[in-house]
Design a protein around this motif. Structure first.
Motif, short mmCIF file in Angstrom:
data_model
loop_
_atom_site.label_atom_id
_atom_site.label_comp_id
_atom_site.label_asym_id
_atom_site.label_seq_id
_atom_site.Cartn_x
_atom_site.Cartn_y
_atom_site.Cartn_z
N LEU A 147 0.83 -1.21 0.00
CA LEU A 147 0.00 0.00 0.00
C LEU A 147 0.86 1.26 0.00
CD1 LEU A 147 -2.89 -0.93 2.48
CD2 LEU A 147 -3.05 -0.61 0.01
N GLU A 148 2.00 1.20 0.65
CA GLU A 148 2.89 2.37 0.67
C GLU A 148 3.37 2.71 -0.73
OE1 GLU A 148 6.98 3.85 2.93
OE2 GLU A 148 6.37 1.75 2.99
N ILE A 149 3.69 1.70 -1.52
CA ILE A 149 4.14 1.95 -2.89
C ILE A 149 2.98 2.43 -3.76
CG2 ILE A 149 5.05 0.81 -4.96
CD1 ILE A 149 6.69 -0.96 -3.12
N VAL A 150 1.79 1.92 -3.52
CA VAL A 150 0.64 2.30 -4.34
C VAL A 150 0.23 3.74 -4.08
CG1 VAL A 150 -1.80 1.82 -4.77
CG2 VAL A 150 -0.18 -0.08 -4.55
N TYR A 151 0.24 4.17 -2.81
CA TYR A 151 -0.38 5.44 -2.46
C TYR A 151 0.58 6.55 -2.07
CZ TYR A 151 -5.10 3.48 -2.46
OH TYR A 151 -6.29 2.92 -2.84
N ASP A 152 1.81 6.25 -1.66
CA ASP A 152 2.64 7.28 -1.04
C ASP A 152 2.85 8.49 -1.95
OD1 ASP A 152 4.35 7.89 1.36
OD2 ASP A 152 5.84 8.09 -0.22
N GLU A 153 3.13 8.27 -3.21
CA GLU A 153 3.36 9.39 -4.12
C GLU A 153 2.07 10.09 -4.52
OE1 GLU A 153 5.52 7.92 -7.41
OE2 GLU A 153 7.34 7.44 -6.25
N ARG A 154 0.92 9.54 -4.17
CA ARG A 154 -0.36 10.14 -4.54
C ARG A 154 -0.95 10.99 -3.43
NH1 ARG A 154 0.10 5.34 -7.19
NH2 ARG A 154 -0.61 5.29 -9.37
N PHE A 155 -0.36 10.97 -2.24
CA PHE A 155 -0.85 11.78 -1.14
C PHE A 155 -0.45 13.24 -1.35
CE2 PHE A 155 -0.49 7.75 1.58
CZ PHE A 155 -1.82 7.44 1.36
N VAL A 156 -1.22 14.14 -0.73
CA VAL A 156 -0.91 15.56 -0.82
C VAL A 156 0.32 15.87 0.02
CG1 VAL A 156 -3.30 16.20 -1.27
CG2 VAL A 156 -2.49 16.05 1.08
N THR A 157 0.87 17.05 -0.17
CA THR A 157 2.14 17.39 0.49
C THR A 157 1.98 17.64 1.99
OG1 THR A 157 1.77 19.71 -0.10
CG2 THR A 157 3.09 18.37 -1.61
N PHE A 158 0.78 18.02 2.46
CA PHE A 158 0.62 18.30 3.88
C PHE A 158 0.09 17.08 4.64
CE2 PHE A 158 -3.27 19.74 1.74
CZ PHE A 158 -4.25 19.06 2.43
N CYS A 159 0.18 15.91 4.05
CA CYS A 159 -0.22 14.68 4.72
C CYS A 159 1.02 14.06 5.37
CB CYS A 159 -0.84 13.71 3.71
SG CYS A 159 -1.11 12.04 4.36
N TYR A 160 1.03 14.01 6.70
CA TYR A 160 2.17 13.50 7.46
C TYR A 160 1.73 12.29 8.29
CZ TYR A 160 4.27 18.01 6.31
OH TYR A 160 4.76 19.11 5.65
N GLY A 161 2.70 11.49 8.65
CA GLY A 161 2.42 10.32 9.48
C GLY A 161 2.27 9.07 8.64
N GLY A 162 3.01 8.01 9.02
CA GLY A 162 2.93 6.76 8.28
C GLY A 162 3.61 6.81 6.93
N ARG A 163 4.45 7.81 6.70
CA ARG A 163 5.16 7.96 5.43
C ARG A 163 6.64 8.15 5.71
NH1 ARG A 163 2.47 12.70 2.11
NH2 ARG A 163 3.76 11.75 0.49
N VAL A 164 7.45 7.70 4.79
CA VAL A 164 8.91 7.80 4.95
C VAL A 164 9.32 9.27 4.79
CG1 VAL A 164 11.14 7.07 4.06
CG2 VAL A 164 9.22 5.47 4.09
N GLY A 165 10.03 9.79 5.77
CA GLY A 165 10.50 11.17 5.71
C GLY A 165 9.42 12.21 5.91
N MET A 166 8.25 11.81 6.36
CA MET A 166 7.13 12.76 6.58
C MET A 166 6.58 12.54 7.98
SD MET A 166 6.74 14.48 3.71
CE MET A 166 5.06 15.04 3.53
#
Length: 768
Positions: A147-166
């Motif tokens: 799921l991280e590969i499917v969605y991580d690049e599709r999230f908005v820039t102000f979405c933090y938490g549960g993401r690498v480097g965010m």
């Protein structure tokens, strides 16, 4: 106090279990199906991404369970992510088979319910805690990676938490560097409620837009049905690494809120279009104009279920944003918003809590205050002392050279007088000439750099000379006149102080003008702009310190008698875990020195007093034995430092962009080592083959203090609570992985500072 562990045991595949609940045997349900498992190499992130993208076609992903999640390579990579120690494929021998798990997933025969167990709490009010076994955790980790590969690049820039480097610090850095002139803001508060059937169905419908895999969606639904995956909004445990949080919670929360995030992004873009920035040529800028234009902007930050919306516009705009946000959450996502606590606050006059920190809009001079009168006087005194020391060194150097030169000339004169001259086998004339030449150059440079001496010599050589008279010059030879004029030119060139004084005056004027411009610019910015100040909640921290028992009612350090039953090293590690987690979490705050004081004074001396209480000695004797840095020695005689040293604490600051977990899990839990006659049991950490007879009993803070966390008066506001079901349970080999040389913590926070609930599973839970 040492408690004797007495419990009836059931031998189940070589592990010790309590008779309290036969359901706990499900945590050990996977039998070894193969004595020598295949050594699968873990995939790199790029390889895993390539594998997932190979199943992308026509705008969606297909067959992710059968071809990706069920792949032995992906499951092996998940095992490496979960391993508390360096993963060895042989450690799977007594746990489960990757090949069997892969086959079950491909054939859609994976039994989620059989891999879960419900721990019943002592309280009748609390609900049971469902824990997955290691096999299910590996599958959940594999799903999370996909799921991280499917969605991580599709999230908005102000979405933090549960993401690498965010993480949290990245969000705080964004607020401090990007938010300009906030005037009104609000945080969204949810009423405590969990994901119900409606939310699960909506979440699955959102996932189905990108993932066309019925088996994948069905597996997520079964995780929710078995309570192995629980998402509760409005609580104090999401993103804190507590045991009731599943590894999929963060990524699924971001997926569920993705539509809401895009609505907020559209609001921001619409406001930016309506309030475009004007051309700088149309208005005055800087110090040449009294007109300043500030375009209205909207800012938003979301960390899991914590949402902050700020605007530099009017209060009416803030009210419209609040209405739109609440409407989108309630109608679009079906969430229950606490409208009373979702109130609009002034960014200047009121502090607002976000991510466990306090935010407020202040003038730039508050964050970067000018030097006080005392500091200015101290600086001037330091500069004067520096000049005096430089002068003393220069005088000493000149004196030493003069004495050395006199000794050399005296020695040469004596030798010449006593003999016909020097007779050496080698020549030193060139070396001596170079030394004296370098001394002469330095003396000449120092002389020419002294304006007062140059002025005196210039006046002596040029003023009142009779050769300047015309009737005298006409009677002298031209050669003498020309030589005199050339000499005067050299005197004016090298000794005339007018140019040097003019250059110094120009430099002083330039520095003064620069200071005035800097002061004017700072004053204008201080009157026309606002910055973000982030502070650690001092009142809550001191309340937590007092609640746990680090200090007495007067705020002075005191011992914690409950920890006396632990070993010396375990006591120091327990304090060190809390200290490091506090320092890591609040290092980005403006009042970080307050946190340093709490760690360096309250926690350090509370630990020293606890050790003194255990050994019935004085504080001075403990400091003499362990030192103030609380050093301990291992079996080989090498000293180890677990507690942050005073120098290390002093050098800490806002230098990294990490996602530290709050200290809640470390504060709200303590363990006591038990005396046991049990046979060796396997370690509680994932994929650890070590066996030991060391047992620890878990004690939760609110049970030990007999405090109800729901009562905000007696509890620390915003502090998370570990699930009631884990109270008085017994775990195996706790401190070995929590504070050993291995780094246990990865995504979830520790229970005791450095360990992780994500890496410590329910393999060897024992009811006492």
């Amino acid at each position: 106090m040492v408690t004797l562990l007495r419990t009836r045991r059931i031998v189940f595949h070589g592990f010790s279990l309590s008779h309290h609940s036969s359901k706990k045997s499900k945590l050990f349900s996977a039998l070894p199906l193969q004595l020598q498992p295949i050594e699968w190499e873990p995939l790199t992130k790029s390889q895993l991404k390539t594998l997932v993208l190979n199943h992308y076609a026509n705008g969606s992903f297909t067959n992710l369970i059968q071809n990706v999640v069920a792949s032995p390579l992906v499951l092996s990579t998940a095992c490496h992510n979960l391993a508390a120690a360096p993963f060895r494929p042989a450690s799977l021998r007594d746990r489960f088979s990757i090949e069997t798990t892969s086959r079950e997933l491909r054939e859609n025969r994976f039994d989620v319910e059989a891999c879960c167990v419900a721990l019943t709490p002592n309280s009748k009010i609390a609900s049971p805690l469902v824990l997955p076994n290691l096999k299910l955790k590996v599958v959940v980790e594999a799903i999370r990676m996909v799921l991280e590969i499917v969605y991580d690049e599709r999230f908005v820039t102000f979405c933090y938490g549960g993401r690498v480097g965010m993480g949290r610090h990245t969000a705080i850095r964004y607020l401090k560097n990007s938010v300009e002139n906030p005037s009104w803001w609000f945080t969204v508060r949810f009423k405590p409620h969990g994901f119900e059937h409606f939310h699960v169905e909506k979440l699955c419908s959102v996932i189905e837009r990108k993932v066309k895999d019925v088996v994948f969606i069905d597996l997520i639904k079964r995780l929710f049905q078995c309570k192995a995956l629980v998402i509760e909004l409005g609580g104090d445990w999401l993103g804190r690494g507590l045991p009731q949080e599943c590894g999929l919670c963060s990524i699924l929360m971001n997926v569920y809120f993705d539509g809401f995030d895009k609505d907020i992004q559209e609001m921001r873009l619409r406001e930016n279009r309506e309030n475009r920035e004007l051309d700088p040529n149309m208005i005055g800028s800087g110090l040449d104009s009294d007109v300043f234009y500030k375009p209205v902007k909207v800012y938003a930050v979301r960390y899991l279920d914590e949402i902050l919306v700020a605007t530099s516009g009017s209060k009416m705009l803030a009210m419209e944003l609040r209405t739109a946000v609440v409407k989108s959450l309630e109608l679009g996502l079906g969430l229950r918003v606490d409208k009373v606590n979702t109130a609009i606050h002034s960014a200047v006059s009121e502090k607002i809590e976000f991510l466990g920190m306090e935010l407020q809009a202040v003038r730039p001079s508050v964050l970067r205050p000018p030097m006080s009168e005392k500091a200015i006087r101290a600086r001037k005194k330091y500069l004067r002392q520096k000049e005096v020391r430089t002068l003393e060194l220069r005088n000493a150097r000149a004196r030493n050279r003069r004495n050395l030169g006199l000794k050399i000339f005296s020695h040469v004169y004596k030798k010449i007088k006593q003999s016909d001259g020097f007779k050496f086998d080698f020549s030193i004339e060139n070396e001596v000439r170079e030394i004296f030449g370098s001394w002469a150059d330095e003396v000449a440079q120092e002389f020419l750099g002294n304006i007062d001496e140059c002025e005196e010599w210039h006046r002596s050589l040029s003023a009142g000379d009779f050769l300047q008279l015309r009737h005298i010059r006409n009677q002298l030879p031209p050669e003498l006149i020309d030589a005199y004029d050339k000499f005067q030119e050299q005197v004016d060139k090298h000794l005339n102080p007018i140019k040097a004084r003019k250059a110094i005056e120009e430099e002083e004027i330039r520095v003064k003008e620069k200071e005035e411009q800097s002061y004017s610019k700072g004053t204008v910015e201080d009157l026309t702009s606002l910055c973000m100040k982030v502070e650690a909640p001092e009142i809550l921290i001191r309340k937590a310190v007092k609640l746990v028992g680090f200090t007495n009612h007067m705020g002075r350090p005191r011992p914690i008698e409950f920890l006396v039953a632990l070993e010396d090293t375990d006591i120091i590690k327990w304090y060190a875990g809390i200290a490091r987690r506090w320092l890591d979490y609040f290092c980005c705050c403006h009042n970080f020195n307050m946190v340093k004081t709490v760690v360096s004074y309250h926690l350090r001396f509370s630990c020293i007093l606890t050790l003194a209480e255990k050994h019935e000695s004085t504080k001075r004797e403990v400091i003499k034995h362990f030192s103030k840095d609380l050093k301990v020695y291992d079996m080989n005689g090498n000293h180890e430092v677990h507690f942050p040293t005073e120098r290390e604490v002093k050098m800490m600051g806002d230098r990294n962009l990490s996602d530290p977990k709050p200290v809640d899990g470390a504060l709200s839990l303590t363990v006591v080592r038990l005396a046991s006659d049990e046979p060796p049991s396997q370690c509680i950490a994932h994929f650890c083959d070590k066996t030991t007879t060391i047992f620890y009993r878990v004690h939760l803070l609110h049970n030990r203090l007999n405090v109800n966390p729901s009562e905000k008066v007696n509890w620390v506001q915003g502090m998370g609570v570990i699930h009631e079901s884990l109270n008085l349970l017994v775990v195996v080999n706790w401190f070995q992985h929590v504070f050993g040389g291995e780094r246990v913590c990865h995504r979830c926070c520790s229970w005791i500072g450095g360990g992780s609930c994500d890496r410590i599973g329910g393999r060897n839970w024992v009811d006492g």
